[in-house]
Design an enzyme around this catalytic site. Structure first.
Site, PDB file in Angstrom:
ATOM      1  N   ASP A  93      21.739 -12.400 -21.748  1.00 12.44           N
ATOM      2  CA  ASP A  93      21.083 -12.659 -20.471  1.00 12.44           C
ATOM      3  C   ASP A  93      20.528 -11.348 -19.935  1.00 12.44           C
ATOM      4  O   ASP A  93      20.783 -10.277 -20.479  1.00 12.44           O
ATOM      5  CB  ASP A  93      22.023 -13.340 -19.484  1.00 12.44           C
ATOM      6  CG  ASP A  93      23.232 -12.495 -19.127  1.00 12.44           C
ATOM      7  OD1 ASP A  93      23.215 -11.286 -19.397  1.00 12.44           O
ATOM      8  OD2 ASP A  93      24.198 -13.045 -18.585  1.00 12.44           O
ATOM      9  N   PHE A  97      21.718 -12.227 -12.827  1.00 10.02           N
ATOM     10  CA  PHE A  97      22.715 -13.016 -12.104  1.00 10.02           C
ATOM     11  C   PHE A  97      23.904 -12.158 -11.712  1.00 10.02           C
ATOM     12  O   PHE A  97      24.406 -12.244 -10.587  1.00 10.02           O
ATOM     13  CB  PHE A  97      23.173 -14.199 -12.952  1.00 10.02           C
ATOM     14  CG  PHE A  97      24.273 -15.010 -12.315  1.00 10.02           C
ATOM     15  CD1 PHE A  97      23.984 -15.926 -11.316  1.00 10.02           C
ATOM     16  CD2 PHE A  97      25.598 -14.841 -12.691  1.00 10.02           C
ATOM     17  CE1 PHE A  97      24.996 -16.667 -10.704  1.00 10.02           C
ATOM     18  CE2 PHE A  97      26.614 -15.567 -12.097  1.00 10.02           C
ATOM     19  CZ  PHE A  97      26.314 -16.481 -11.097  1.00 10.02           C
ATOM     20  N   ASP A 269      25.483 -22.333 -22.062  1.00  8.31           N
ATOM     21  CA  ASP A 269      26.546 -21.335 -22.126  1.00  8.31           C
ATOM     22  C   ASP A 269      27.413 -21.494 -20.894  1.00  8.31           C
ATOM     23  O   ASP A 269      26.952 -21.957 -19.851  1.00  8.31           O
ATOM     24  CB  ASP A 269      25.978 -19.907 -22.155  1.00  8.31           C
ATOM     25  CG  ASP A 269      25.589 -19.433 -20.755  1.00  8.31           C
ATOM     26  OD1 ASP A 269      26.391 -18.711 -20.116  1.00  8.31           O
ATOM     27  OD2 ASP A 269      24.500 -19.800 -20.279  1.00  8.31           O
TER      28      ASP A 269
END
Length: 374
Positions: A93, A97, A269
């Site tokens: 990623d 986030f 995920d």
């Protein structure tokens, strides 16, 4: 010769799809669940055991690895694959986030996000270009654009502003990827827009104009609830191209996975299998079990006698209960291993049901049997 990234759609049953993503490090069967290896390890489980569950791909985390041990150090070891001993594909990623959820003293600008580490307070700057650089240093096969993951709830105005920033960062991420990545690697765009239909469609259509080999649906599983998440998927996945993989980020519980596959999602995920395992919760076909509960003290049955996974098949619930009550490390290790195996068996069952045109029946039977409270 290096194998280029590609996606082939094999069969559809309603909106549910089964196919394969081909990478230079192996094939990913879809729908696929990616165990989360946040800091270069799938918590409490050896990579050989993760592979034995049937996982084709794992996820690594840009934010955590950039802070410790640093992406540059991982690169000196030959990349995240060699560093962790995982031989299959790795998706990373972007770190966006975690910057929003973990980092301290964040300052968001057009350039990127300036923040202080939650580990030691050191100052860092994460830009679309730096995020791609880190992911390339890690050697990720599939990478994510840097985006802003907005909180929930959020106003339409604030969501739109965040969406537009993420689209500008998407273009910058793609430009950086073109300069740094190899021909065997792939970059996904991330659809944002909170729970607003017009914004989700705008985001999806704009990302397709930029052009990516895969598309992620972000900004969900952040507190909006399952019903709202499914509603967003109902109007988002039809706007995404049918010939590209679709990845729902950070999801989720088994019923979430079934419902999202029903709506055309290919990749998932979530930290839930290993996090649950560390806290004494086992996921099963009948729902979750709290192995710390006194009712399991004398239970001589295994979690799943039909599984090939030793953690599921060879240990009694009574023994697992004892391990947690005694504070033994083996308890979290075995339950994490079991949970990962259950998730992979669930994905395999969904792939088979789609291929045989019986997914609706499978989903109905699973919902009737699976109870989330135990």
């Amino acid at each position: 010769m290096t194998t280029p990234f590609s996606f082939s759609l094999h069969h559809t049953d309603g909106q549910a799809r089964t196919g394969e993503i081909t990478t230079s490090r192996g094939v990913i069967r879809t729908p696929a669940f990616m165990p989360v290896g946040t800091a270069g390890t799938v918590k409490a489980v050896q990579m050989r055991d993760v592979e034995a569950t049937g996982a084709d791909i794992i996820l690594g985390n840009t934010y955590h690895l950039m802070l410790r041990p640093t992406a540059e150090r991982v690169a000196k070891f030959g990349g995240l694959h060699k560093f962790s001993t995982w031989k299959g594909p790795i998706l990373t990623d972007s770190g966006g986030f975690q910057v929003m959820s973990l980092a301290q003293m964040r300052k968001l600008t057009e350039k990127g996000v300036e923040f202080r580490s939650h580990i030691d307070g050191s100052k860092h700057m994460l830009t679309p270009e730096r995020s791609i650089e880190i992911q390339c240093l890690l050697g990720a096969d599939i990478q994510m654009q840097l985006d802003e993951c907005p909180p929930f709830p959020i106003t339409e105005e604030a969501s739109l502003e965040s969406l537009e920033l993420s689209l500008r960062w998407a273009q910058r991420s793609k430009d950086a990827f073109a300069d740094m990545a190899g021909p065997h690697q792939a970059l996904y765009g991330i659809v944002q827009g909170s729970v607003f239909e017009d914004q989700r469609k705008r985001s999806a259509e704009s990302l397709q104009e930029i052009g990516f080999p895969g598309y992620s649906v972000g900004g969900l599983a952040v507190g909006e609830g399952r019903e709202q998440m499914f509603r967003v998927l109902d109007f988002t996945t039809p706007v995404l191209p049918k010939d590209k993989p679709r990845y729902l980020m950070g999801v989720g519980k088994p019923l979430d996975l079934v419902g999202a596959v029903e709506r055309g999602i290919d990749m998932f995920d979530c930290v839930l299998p290993t996090r649950s395992g560390r806290h004494g919760q086992a996921w099963t076909w009948d729902g979750p079990l709290n192995l710390k509960n006194a009712k399991f003290v004398d239970d001589e049955t295994p979690l799943d006698p039909d599984s090939d996974c030793p953690a599921s098949r060879d240990y009694t619930k009574g023994y697992l209960n004892h391990l947690f009550r005694a504070g033994e490390y083996l308890g979290p290790m075995l339950l994490s291993w079991h949970n990962l195996d259950f998730y992979q068996r669930l994905m395999a069952a969904m792939r088979a049901a789609i291929a045989e045109d019986r997914f609706a029946q499978f989903a109905a039977e699973f919902r009737a049997r699976h109870r989330e409270k135990s």
